[in-house]
Design an enzyme around this catalytic site. Structure first.
Site: not given
Lengths: 374, 374
Positions: B96-97, B99-100, B192, B269, B307, B309, B312, B338
């Site tokens: 990511d940049s 910014g957040f 945005q 994400d 599942c 995984c 599980c 999981h």
């Protein structure tokens, strides 16, 4: 030199000096000895999935009776199919007796000839352990190797050790009586006596009468000096039968493993590799390395270039240092796996050196480098 | 419908309604879309080794520019061979940049037309991000997909959103100018505009002029209602080009993934699966399950019987509950793996349903069960 208690036969395949290379058969597989067992206190070796334990060659895992009795409860573990099923470790398991934890972790409210009443370190609830209760809990847990309920005192206070030896002998007899069937779970007796030869001898003689499938040495590495520990092993080990496995409880420093294997120990367990991992420390051939140190920040070499674990095959010291500094859980996992692998491989090499009759060379070279005494 | 920016070609293989199944090619491998990317904030998906990410079908990992700039430092990551080598993830990475995080985690000391000056949440040290600095940091980190530096405001305050849109447009142009080469790293623009259609349209139009290899929608799932988010997607997605991947930032609730894929999103994400894992919660087809609850204590079924995984396949709910109650790190790892697997499989199934033209059936059945609205 084969023990008779099938399916717990113990074979000594080779001796070299007092050191032995053997194999200890259990219902969940055979353990090449000498062996280092990682500790899964609460039915998990901290931060390490069981399949990774297999990958790094673990052949025996220890778990704690005291902790599992308190949480989630041994009855629940039994209901879920026993400890092997519960924690999904299909190899051999050893449970301790709860004695050490009752005296070190819990707040004791009463100790008497019959047993110990104590408060849980988790919620303060009152519990009682006796030899019979320890056997019942360990039978519920279902480990392959179980331990007689013992009192582990400060090893240098003769008056206290004397009482603990007599109590441990009496309790071992009661464990023997309460645990009828050694064909499912092998009950080991625990030799106590601190650093006092006559008390170690007294304890050994009484235990031999019980004809246990194996014998542990307890009450060492709990405050005495290393020379005192080694001297006590020198004195005590010849008192134990050659054809039974010998287990040195709670010892896991790499130098102590070497010194004890030379003296004839077959089995070890210790929280050391996982505990120091959570503090950011790594075992290496050059000693214990603190991964927080700035010197690792730009180091693209693995934590231990000679190691074959996943972390050392995959990541740099710079990355491990970053994980540790950033308090990332992956750092705990990678260092725990590495440190366990380091001790297992150390013991594997000593086993091979016994076969090759090169143990003294290996041990002196290892100690010189590990302890930086060059 | 194939994007032209080799090696970042994007192929839409199948559309079904507004939903798309495609493949996004990157220098570190091809990403089947739609895709859910787990988040490795500090160059590690918390508690999950990279080989386990491969095992559960992860094809894209996100990492955070803000965190890595502060610790261990993007120059160090570059020196160690870039983020792929540093964290040993050989698949595609998106950063990511910053910014957040600058606006949510750090203490802002100054925001101006040129950039933001802020204090580190770790040690209070003063740092500055501008579009050019964000590009330089992301080039040092070396992810395959990098993001334009943006301002992510509270989405419902029109005055603030208006300013943020203009600033984000100006900053995107500067990022475009600072990042010359889209053949090594694909620079995505970020739309945005909060919940305001005209601002989303203004933002989309300006970004299209930059002809980015992909477009993100930012500023959602940060306070507005779910209907507002879905309505904003309904309005905004038709404004973005069909032949470029569309990335909905920071969204990971299983129901939101379904609603957004139906509307034409390709990339997601979110920290949700790993964050709720560390709080002891598991994603299941029947909703989010709190593993601390007493009802799981004696349950020998897996966390999610459907599942595939490792956890599980291997452990019971009773064991997972024990790990969570006992605060064992293995619980974090097993639940994190999981939960990520649950979302990846959820998205894999929707991708298949797009090919099979059964997406509506899958989504309505999934939502009814997951949200317990039967």
């Amino acid at each position: 030199m084969t023990g008779s208690n099938l399916p717990f036969a113990f074979e000594v395949l080779k001796t070299h000096g007092r050191a032995r290379a053997g194999i200890f058969h259990t219902p969940h597989g055979s353990i090449p000895t000498p062996v280092f067992a990682p500790v899964g206190t609460q039915a998990t070796v901290k931060a390490v999935p069981p399949r990774e334990l297999h990958e790094i060659g673990a052949s025996l895992v220890l778990s704690n009776t005291y902790h599992l009795h308190l949480r989630p409860g041994d009855e629940l573990v039994r209901e879920m199919g026993g400890l092997h099923t519960f924690m999904a470790w299909d190899g051999p398991i050893l449970t301790d007796s709860g004695g050490f934890q009752v005296f070190s972790l819990a707040k004791i409210s009463k100790i008497d000839a019959d047993g110990v009443t104590f408060r849980s370190h988790i919620d303060g609830s009152i519990h009682r352990f006796t030899p019979e209760i320890s056997m019942r809990i360990q039978e519920n847990l279902g480990a392959d190797i179980i331990m007689a309920f013992d009192q582990c005192p400060v090893p240098t206070d003769r008056g206290i050790v004397e009482g603990a030896v007599e109590r441990t002998i009496a309790w071992a007899r009661r464990c023997r009586d309460a645990h009828a069937d050694d064909s499912v779970q092998a009950l080991f007796g625990i030799n106590q006596g601190g650093i006092f030869d006559d008390l170690r001898a007294r304890s050994a003689k009484a235990l031999l009468d019980l004809d246990c499938p194996g014998y542990a040495i307890g009450g060492l590495a709990v405050g005495e000096s290393k020379p005192e520990m080694y001297r006590t092993l020198d004195f005590t080990l010849p008192l134990l039968p050659d054809n039974k496995p010998r287990y040195l409880m709670g010892v896991g420093a790499a130098d102590d493993l070497a010194e004890a294997i030379v003296r004839g120990i077959d089995i070890f367990d210790c929280v050391l590799p996982t505990r120091i991992a959570r503090h950011g420390s790594a075992l290496t051939p050059d000693g214990v390395v603190n991964m927080r140190k700035l010197q690792h920040a730009h180091d693209d070499r693995p934590v231990d270039p000679e190691c074959d674990c996943y972390g050392c095959r995959t990541f740099s010291r710079a990355y491990l240092r970053h994980l540790v500094k950033a308090n990332e859980l992956l750092g705990h996992t990678l260092l725990s796996v590495h440190n366990i692998r380091f001790l297992i491989r150390h013991v594997e090499r000593m086993r091979q050196a016994i076969f090759d009759e090169t143990l003294d060379d290996y041990v002196s070279a290892f100690l010189q480098r590990f302890l930086q005494t060059a």
